[in-house]
Design a protein around this motif. Structure first.
Motif, PDB file in Angstrom:
ATOM      1  N   GLY A  36     -37.947  13.142 -24.077  1.00 48.60           N
ATOM      2  CA  GLY A  36     -36.671  12.459 -23.884  1.00 48.60           C
ATOM      3  C   GLY A  36     -35.775  13.071 -22.831  1.00 48.60           C
ATOM      4  O   GLY A  36     -34.626  12.661 -22.675  1.00 48.60           O
ATOM      5  N   ASP A  37     -36.266  14.060 -22.114  1.00 44.09           N
ATOM      6  CA  ASP A  37     -35.510  14.690 -21.025  1.00 44.09           C
ATOM      7  C   ASP A  37     -36.233  14.469 -19.708  1.00 44.09           C
ATOM      8  O   ASP A  37     -37.461  14.388 -19.666  1.00 44.09           O
ATOM      9  CB  ASP A  37     -35.385  16.207 -21.242  1.00 44.09           C
ATOM     10  CG  ASP A  37     -34.503  16.575 -22.418  1.00 44.09           C
ATOM     11  OD1 ASP A  37     -33.681  15.745 -22.842  1.00 44.09           O
ATOM     12  OD2 ASP A  37     -34.644  17.706 -22.920  1.00 44.09           O
ATOM     13  N   VAL A  38     -35.453  14.397 -18.637  1.00 45.10           N
ATOM     14  CA  VAL A  38     -36.011  14.307 -17.293  1.00 45.10           C
ATOM     15  C   VAL A  38     -35.431  15.467 -16.491  1.00 45.10           C
ATOM     16  O   VAL A  38     -34.223  15.538 -16.282  1.00 45.10           O
ATOM     17  CB  VAL A  38     -35.678  12.964 -16.610  1.00 45.10           C
ATOM     18  CG1 VAL A  38     -36.247  12.930 -15.205  1.00 45.10           C
ATOM     19  CG2 VAL A  38     -36.173  11.791 -17.436  1.00 45.10           C
ATOM     20  N   SER A  39     -36.287  16.379 -16.069  1.00 46.35           N
ATOM     21  CA  SER A  39     -35.853  17.499 -15.233  1.00 46.35           C
ATOM     22  C   SER A  39     -36.148  17.162 -13.779  1.00 46.35           C
ATOM     23  O   SER A  39     -37.240  16.696 -13.456  1.00 46.35           O
ATOM     24  CB  SER A  39     -36.600  18.774 -15.626  1.00 46.35           C
ATOM     25  OG  SER A  39     -36.292  19.122 -16.953  1.00 46.35           O
ATOM     26  N   VAL A  40     -35.150  17.393 -12.945  1.00 45.26           N
ATOM     27  CA  VAL A  40     -35.268  17.088 -11.518  1.00 45.26           C
ATOM     28  C   VAL A  40     -34.997  18.378 -10.743  1.00 45.26           C
ATOM     29  O   VAL A  40     -34.016  19.071 -11.008  1.00 45.26           O
ATOM     30  CB  VAL A  40     -34.270  15.987 -11.098  1.00 45.26           C
ATOM     31  CG1 VAL A  40     -34.385  15.692  -9.615  1.00 45.26           C
ATOM     32  CG2 VAL A  40     -34.460  14.733 -11.929  1.00 45.26           C
ATOM     33  N   GLU A  41     -35.874  18.679  -9.804  1.00 39.53           N
ATOM     34  CA  GLU A  41     -35.708  19.846  -8.941  1.00 39.53           C
ATOM     35  C   GLU A  41     -35.877  19.378  -7.504  1.00 39.53           C
ATOM     36  O   GLU A  41     -36.845  18.691  -7.190  1.00 39.53           O
ATOM     37  CB  GLU A  41     -36.761  20.893  -9.288  1.00 39.53           C
ATOM     38  CG  GLU A  41     -36.665  22.150  -8.468  1.00 39.53           C
ATOM     39  CD  GLU A  41     -37.734  23.148  -8.865  1.00 39.53           C
ATOM     40  OE1 GLU A  41     -38.678  23.340  -8.059  1.00 39.53           O
ATOM     41  OE2 GLU A  41     -37.630  23.709  -9.962  1.00 39.53           O
ATOM     42  N   VAL A  42     -34.940  19.753  -6.644  1.00 39.63           N
ATOM     43  CA  VAL A  42     -34.995  19.282  -5.262  1.00 39.63           C
ATOM     44  C   VAL A  42     -34.561  20.382  -4.296  1.00 39.63           C
ATOM     45  O   VAL A  42     -33.672  21.174  -4.589  1.00 39.63           O
ATOM     46  CB  VAL A  42     -34.127  18.003  -5.084  1.00 39.63           C
ATOM     47  CG1 VAL A  42     -32.659  18.275  -5.307  1.00 39.63           C
ATOM     48  CG2 VAL A  42     -34.361  17.350  -3.748  1.00 39.63           C
ATOM     49  N   PHE A  43     -35.278  20.450  -3.180  1.00 44.59           N
ATOM     50  CA  PHE A  43     -34.902  21.296  -2.051  1.00 44.59           C
ATOM     51  C   PHE A  43     -35.693  20.803  -0.848  1.00 44.59           C
ATOM     52  O   PHE A  43     -36.625  20.013  -0.983  1.00 44.59           O
ATOM     53  CB  PHE A  43     -35.156  22.791  -2.320  1.00 44.59           C
ATOM     54  CG  PHE A  43     -36.596  23.196  -2.411  1.00 44.59           C
ATOM     55  CD1 PHE A  43     -37.247  23.778  -1.338  1.00 44.59           C
ATOM     56  CD2 PHE A  43     -37.309  23.014  -3.588  1.00 44.59           C
ATOM     57  CE1 PHE A  43     -38.579  24.168  -1.434  1.00 44.59           C
ATOM     58  CE2 PHE A  43     -38.631  23.401  -3.697  1.00 44.59           C
ATOM     59  CZ  PHE A  43     -39.276  23.984  -2.613  1.00 44.59           C
TER      60      PHE A  43
END
Length: 117
Positions: A82-89
């Protein structure tokens, strides 16, 4: 030298004296971010929680995937419990750029839209 009381008196009696700046004249924008900055490499990360609202999660993930294709800038997206983890660079420079900040702003807007279901 004038006292502080004298300055304040002029401020209220002479509106054009401009002794104190009005808040509308200040270039200040207060904002809070739920994004965390990580190192090695420098990157931004945030987890969005949807609980048991699978239709909201589904909408969020699809919209985010569509946006990153349109932008041509891809994030690491992990869906779990039920969670969405987003990582961006920006991989080419291994740090956060304006492109990443724009991605984060759009992800936050998509999240707000998803929570409206």
């Amino acid at each position: 030298m004038r006292s502080v009381t004298g300055l304040m008196q002029d401020y209220f009696t002479e509106p054009r004296a401009n002794l104190l700046a009005e808040s509308r004249d200040l270039p200040v924008e207060v904002s809070k971010s739920d994004w965390l900055i990580m190192n090695d490499p420098e990157r931004m990360t945030r987890t969005y929680s949807f609980g048991k609202k699978s239709e909201q999660l589904h909408f969020f993930v699809l919209e985010l995937l569509e946006y990153q294709e349109k932008l041509g800038h891809h994030a690491k997206i992990v869906v779990q419990n039920g969670d969405v983890s987003v990582e961006v660079f920006t991989h080419g420079v291994e740090r956060i750029t304006n492109l990443d900040k724009e991605f984060a702003r759009e992800a936050d807007e998509i999240y707000k839209d998803a929570k409206g279901f």
